[in-house]
Design a protein around this motif. Structure first.
Motif, mmCIF file in Angstrom:
data_model
loop_
_atom_site.group_PDB
_atom_site.id
_atom_site.type_symbol
_atom_site.label_atom_id
_atom_site.label_comp_id
_atom_site.label_asym_id
_atom_site.label_seq_id
_atom_site.Cartn_x
_atom_site.Cartn_y
_atom_site.Cartn_z
ATOM 1 N N GLN A 156 0.817 -1.215 0.000
ATOM 2 C CA GLN A 156 0.000 0.000 0.000
ATOM 3 C C GLN A 156 0.852 1.268 0.000
ATOM 4 O O GLN A 156 0.546 2.232 -0.695
ATOM 5 C CB GLN A 156 -0.952 -0.017 1.209
ATOM 6 C CG GLN A 156 -2.047 -1.065 1.031
ATOM 7 C CD GLN A 156 -2.835 -1.350 2.294
ATOM 8 O OE1 GLN A 156 -2.390 -1.006 3.400
ATOM 9 N NE2 GLN A 156 -3.981 -1.994 2.150
ATOM 10 N N SER A 183 0.698 3.121 -3.992
ATOM 11 C CA SER A 183 0.664 4.591 -4.025
ATOM 12 C C SER A 183 1.366 5.133 -5.268
ATOM 13 O O SER A 183 0.971 6.161 -5.807
ATOM 14 C CB SER A 183 1.205 5.223 -2.738
ATOM 15 O OG SER A 183 2.419 4.676 -2.408
ATOM 16 N N ARG A 194 -1.373 4.498 -8.182
ATOM 17 C CA ARG A 194 -2.752 4.725 -7.766
ATOM 18 C C ARG A 194 -3.680 4.966 -8.951
ATOM 19 O O ARG A 194 -4.803 4.451 -9.004
ATOM 20 C CB ARG A 194 -2.792 5.932 -6.808
ATOM 21 C CG ARG A 194 -4.145 6.201 -6.191
ATOM 22 C CD ARG A 194 -4.069 7.379 -5.227
ATOM 23 N NE ARG A 194 -3.295 7.051 -4.034
ATOM 24 C CZ ARG A 194 -3.823 6.469 -2.952
ATOM 25 N NH1 ARG A 194 -5.091 6.148 -2.929
ATOM 26 N NH2 ARG A 194 -3.077 6.212 -1.905
ATOM 27 N N GLU A 235 -7.170 3.049 -9.938
ATOM 28 C CA GLU A 235 -8.422 3.818 -10.042
ATOM 29 C C GLU A 235 -9.070 3.599 -11.404
ATOM 30 O O GLU A 235 -10.274 3.394 -11.522
ATOM 31 C CB GLU A 235 -8.151 5.308 -9.813
ATOM 32 C CG GLU A 235 -8.004 5.635 -8.332
ATOM 33 C CD GLU A 235 -7.507 7.053 -8.069
ATOM 34 O OE1 GLU A 235 -7.327 7.371 -6.883
ATOM 35 O OE2 GLU A 235 -7.292 7.813 -9.049
#
Ligand SMILES: [Zn+2]
Length: 208
Positions: free
Chosen positions: A14, A19, A22, A26
């Protein structure tokens, strides 16, 4: 403790990979998956399809089972359902069946007595009977390790045949909208071998 290791791994994922990527996650969440390749391989923990092909999340639809078996078309089951979904709904363009060196499933079919107390494994691997017959006919002179490697290769070819027998696969092969390949991953060297039908042998895939 294995569980602690996994929890730590989730945290690392994570904070790190997720990150950094991301936007990719998405986009995948928003638009859904559109994988290009159905990758069928063994459950063996040493084979990591995304790692060995450098594929990010969303690129590979992966089916794993003991011995990278494609069940014959008249046998229903999770593997056949996943293949049908990948071909009919996701419209993948490639299917790769990837075996690997030192495969425990291939060792088991060559030494059936090791499956005496494993009724589910034994039943599942009855679908590879043809491989055992081929090995018995043509590979009797090989060492034990070479016989396993030969079984790995013959099994990939046998499973490719089963794959082509699915009507929905045959249709798309006929239309030229689907390609199938048989691979073998060599755990100790990291090499990946692709079956060349014209030459009748597995050849190392090299960077282009
Ligand atoms: Zn295996």
């Amino acid at each position: 403790m294995p569980m602690e290791k996994l929890v730590k791994g989730i945290h690392t994922f994570q904070q790190g990979f997720f990150s950094k990527h991301r936007e990719l996650f998405e986009a995948l969440a928003e638009t859904g998956q559109k994988p290009e390749t159905l990758f069928i391989t063994c459950s063996d923990s040493r084979v990591d399809p995304n790692l060995i092909t450098g594929s990010p999340p969303g690129d590979l639809f992966i089916v794993r089972n003991v011995g990278n078996v494609v069940p014959t078309a008249d046998l229903p089951g999770g593997t056949a359902a996943a293949i049908e979904y990948a071909v009919e709904v996701l419209q993948v363009e490639n299917i790769i069946i990837c075996g690997h060196t030192q495969c425990g499933a291939m060792n088991a079919i060559l030494n059936p007595e090791t499956m005496e107390n494993l009724p589910f494994v034994r039943k599942w691997l009855t679908q590879t009977t043809r491989v055992r017959e081929i090995l018995a006919r043509g590979y009797g002179h090989l060492s034990a390790e070479a016989r396993v490697t030969a079984a790995v290769e013959e099994n990939v070819l046998a499973q490719l045949e089963n794959l082509r027998d699915y009507p929905f696969v045959a249709r798309r092969l006929e239309a030229g909208t689907l390609h199938v390949n048989g691979w073998v991953f060599d755990i100790s060297s990291g090499a990946v071998f692709d079956y060349e039908p014209e030459e009748g042998e597995f050849k190392a895939i090299r960077a282009q």
